[in-house]
Design a protein around this motif. Structure first.
Motif, short mmCIF file in Angstrom:
data_model
loop_
_atom_site.label_atom_id
_atom_site.label_comp_id
_atom_site.label_asym_id
_atom_site.label_seq_id
_atom_site.Cartn_x
_atom_site.Cartn_y
_atom_site.Cartn_z
N TYR A 273 -37.11 61.09 60.53
CA TYR A 273 -36.94 60.90 58.91
C TYR A 273 -36.10 61.79 58.44
CZ TYR A 273 -41.21 58.18 60.26
OH TYR A 273 -42.29 57.37 60.72
N PHE A 274 -34.90 62.13 58.93
CA PHE A 274 -33.88 62.78 58.59
C PHE A 274 -32.99 62.22 57.58
CE2 PHE A 274 -29.29 63.94 58.86
CZ PHE A 274 -29.37 65.11 58.50
N GLU A 275 -32.86 62.68 56.43
CA GLU A 275 -31.77 62.13 55.53
C GLU A 275 -31.30 62.92 54.61
OE1 GLU A 275 -31.25 58.90 55.23
OE2 GLU A 275 -33.20 57.70 55.71
N CYS A 276 -29.84 63.17 54.38
CA CYS A 276 -29.17 64.20 53.83
C CYS A 276 -27.70 63.86 53.37
CB CYS A 276 -28.88 65.45 55.19
SG CYS A 276 -28.13 66.88 54.54
N ILE A 277 -27.56 64.53 52.33
CA ILE A 277 -25.96 64.23 51.65
C ILE A 277 -25.12 64.82 52.81
CG2 ILE A 277 -26.78 64.80 49.31
CD1 ILE A 277 -25.72 67.54 49.55
N ASN A 278 -23.77 64.27 52.53
CA ASN A 278 -22.77 64.64 53.58
C ASN A 278 -22.43 66.12 53.47
OD1 ASN A 278 -20.63 64.51 55.43
ND2 ASN A 278 -19.52 63.12 54.40
N ALA B 241 -41.12 63.16 46.51
CA ALA B 241 -39.93 63.72 46.65
C ALA B 241 -39.35 63.60 47.84
CB ALA B 241 -39.72 65.23 46.57
N PHE B 242 -40.11 63.51 49.06
CA PHE B 242 -39.66 63.12 50.35
C PHE B 242 -39.20 61.88 50.33
CE2 PHE B 242 -40.48 61.72 54.60
CZ PHE B 242 -40.14 62.69 55.43
N HIS B 243 -39.86 60.80 49.64
CA HIS B 243 -39.59 59.34 49.67
C HIS B 243 -38.48 59.11 48.70
CE1 HIS B 243 -42.84 58.13 52.19
NE2 HIS B 243 -43.62 58.62 51.55
N ARG B 244 -37.97 59.98 47.78
CA ARG B 244 -36.93 59.47 46.75
C ARG B 244 -35.64 60.05 47.31
NH1 ARG B 244 -40.58 61.82 43.00
NH2 ARG B 244 -38.96 63.79 42.90
N VAL B 245 -35.44 61.23 48.39
CA VAL B 245 -34.30 61.52 48.94
C VAL B 245 -33.43 60.40 49.22
CG1 VAL B 245 -33.40 62.77 50.79
CG2 VAL B 245 -35.20 63.66 49.54
N LEU C 8 -35.28 69.56 51.01
CA LEU C 8 -34.08 70.41 50.76
C LEU C 8 -33.87 70.15 49.27
CD1 LEU C 8 -32.40 72.57 51.90
CD2 LEU C 8 -30.60 71.21 52.40
N LYS C 9 -33.76 71.35 48.57
CA LYS C 9 -33.76 71.23 47.15
C LYS C 9 -32.46 71.99 46.82
CE LYS C 9 -36.19 71.25 42.83
NZ LYS C 9 -37.64 71.55 42.24
N SER C 10 -31.50 71.55 45.85
CA SER C 10 -30.16 72.39 45.42
C SER C 10 -30.15 71.89 44.07
CB SER C 10 -29.01 72.14 46.40
OG SER C 10 -27.88 72.90 45.92
N GLU C 11 -29.90 73.07 43.27
CA GLU C 11 -29.61 72.78 41.78
C GLU C 11 -30.54 71.88 41.14
OE1 GLU C 11 -25.28 72.11 41.86
OE2 GLU C 11 -24.76 73.87 42.18
N GLY C 12 -31.71 72.05 41.37
CA GLY C 12 -32.88 71.18 40.83
C GLY C 12 -32.95 69.61 41.40
N LYS C 13 -32.27 69.13 42.47
CA LYS C 13 -32.09 68.25 43.12
C LYS C 13 -32.48 68.19 44.59
CE LYS C 13 -28.32 65.89 40.16
NZ LYS C 13 -27.16 65.43 40.19
N TYR C 14 -33.16 67.14 45.03
CA TYR C 14 -33.56 67.06 46.24
C TYR C 14 -32.54 66.24 47.03
CZ TYR C 14 -38.28 68.32 45.05
OH TYR C 14 -39.44 69.05 44.47
N ILE C 15 -31.80 67.11 47.91
CA ILE C 15 -30.75 66.54 48.61
C ILE C 15 -30.89 66.17 50.19
CG2 ILE C 15 -29.32 67.51 47.28
CD1 ILE C 15 -28.55 69.68 49.12
N GLY C 16 -31.95 66.34 50.85
CA GLY C 16 -32.12 66.34 52.35
C GLY C 16 -33.59 66.29 52.81
N ARG C 17 -34.01 65.66 53.74
CA ARG C 17 -35.50 65.93 54.04
C ARG C 17 -35.26 65.93 55.84
NH1 ARG C 17 -37.88 59.55 53.21
NH2 ARG C 17 -37.28 58.95 55.18
N ILE C 18 -36.51 66.19 56.38
CA ILE C 18 -36.64 66.13 57.81
C ILE C 18 -38.20 66.16 58.01
CG2 ILE C 18 -36.55 68.56 58.43
CD1 ILE C 18 -34.41 67.75 60.66
#
Length: 387
Positions: free
Chosen positions: A90-95, A14-18, A59-69
């Motif tokens: 390794y921060f990734e996040c939706i806006n 999941a971390f790599h799929r974000v 970070l998970k929201s409504e069944g989807k992974y939307i961020g990581r750190i």
């Protein structure tokens, strides 16, 4: 929103799929090697765990992974500053600022529990050659190991309270270009032939000697900087041996005066030019075959300079020019290489920035290393200038 610590193989995936959803419409994005990231979090392969620790979350929201750190610290880095300083990366996040704040807060809280009073990011739990800094200028396909991110990340960091600790500049140069300053090559030729000076390139056969020489040069060249962090032999050895596919022995040079090491230069192959074709950071057997095929076809035309250092007593004597004199002969022999990215140089190092410009290099990229002080009343100080 739910923040979840990465503790099993499913969450590692999941971390790599974000990043997949964040960059799905961005042609500039090149997936980093998953194995390289995983090695960072493996105590058996990352010597920094001897004096520190690391954790990561999704970070998970409504069944989807939307961020990581990820958050990490090691005592050498932590003790280099006015306050114990850890890191995030390794921060990734939706806006979404709320999502970003949850991720930043998670990293901060974990670092506080381990005695840290500040957090630098986005950086890497390894040497600063790779995945260091937030891209803020030059949104183009990056060379191998250079961070790429959407432009809005800067505002996510800034709105949380991060400030720029230093800026990092990367330059582009074709060393075989006949229009490079004639004065530069005259100096290069003169230095290369001076008595008492010798130039030799790295070999894996003698890697212990060369690693020891590099540590000595590094300490003398940067040891007087207020934020100097000592190098670890085991870390460097592991980095070199894990990165053989990136290395051409003739692209790593040492300079000696009367037998003593005084300068070091290293550039690596831009593997991203192949990974961009493979479009995957997974080194499956088939992808390894494709990687080796593309490498044999000389798809890689660009190199990335990751370090150039001269000890103070020999600075200003044209030593760098002498290195380029020898390097040019190698690159003319291997004529498919036509671009060097010299990355990165901090804004705290005006001499090196001036040196690269004197070569005729053009600034192409700006990254920022940011810092967040946990005590919001404490005075923020930028990285001190190297004089």
């Amino acid at each position: 929103m739910e923040v979840i610590e990465v503790t099993n193989s499913e969450l590692v995936n999941a971390f790599h799929r974000v990043p997949e959803s964040i960059y799905k419409n961005d042609p500039n994005y090149i997936p980093p090697l998953k194995r390289m990231i995983e090695n960072t979090f493996d105590p058996a392969k990352n010597a920094r765990f001897k004096r520190g620790d690391a954790r990561r979350w999704v970070l998970k929201s409504e069944g989807k992974y939307i961020g990581r750190i990820a958050a990490f610290y090691d005592q050498n880095y932590a003790s280099s500053y006015d306050q114990p300083t850890g890191c995030c990366g390794y921060f990734e996040c939706i806006n979404n600022q709320e999502a970003a704040n949850i991720l930043f807060g998670t990293a901060k809280n974990w670092l506080q529990q381990h005695g840290m009073e500040a957090m630098d990011g986005p950086v890497n739990f390894d040497e600063n050659f790779f995945f260091w800094g937030l891209l803020n200028e030059g949104f183009q396909p990056q060379t191998f190991g250079m961070n790429y991110n959407p432009a809005y990340y800067f505002y996510l960091f800034e709105n949380y309270g991060f400030k720029t600790y230093y800026e990092q500049y990367s330059y582009s140069l074709d060393i075989t270009d006949p229009d490079l300053p004639e004065r530069f090559w005259k100096i290069a030729d003169w230095v290369a032939k001076k008595p008492g000076y010798s130039f030799e390139h790295f070999t894996y056969k003698d890697q212990k000697k060369y690693i020891d020489d590099f540590i000595e040069i590094h300490q003398k060249a940067w040891g007087n900087h207020g934020n100097y962090k000592p190098l670890d032999f085991d870390v460097l050895k592991a980095t070199l041996n894990n990165a053989k596919i990136l290395i051409d022995e003739e692209f790593i040079w040492y300079v000696y005066h009367d037998g003593k090491p005084i300068a070091f230069f290293m550039q690596i192959l831009d593997l991203n030019q192949i990974l961009q074709k493979i479009k995957s950071g997974d080194l499956t057997l088939w992808n390894i075959v494709k990687l080796l095929y593309y490498k044999s076809r000389k798809v890689i035309t660009r190199c990335r300079v990751i370090v150039l250092g001269v000890i103070p007593a020999y600075q200003g004597k044209g030593i760098e020019s002498g290195i380029f004199h020898h390097l040019k002969k190698v690159m003319l022999k291997k004529s498919w290489y036509n671009d060097m990215e010299m990355s990165w140089v901090g804004d705290f190092n005006p001499k090196m920035n001036a040196l690269f410009k004197s070569f005729g290099a053009e600034k192409k990229l700006t990254h920022h290393t940011l810092r967040y002080l946990f005590d919001r009343e404490k005075e923020f100080k930028k990285a001190p200038i190297i004089h």
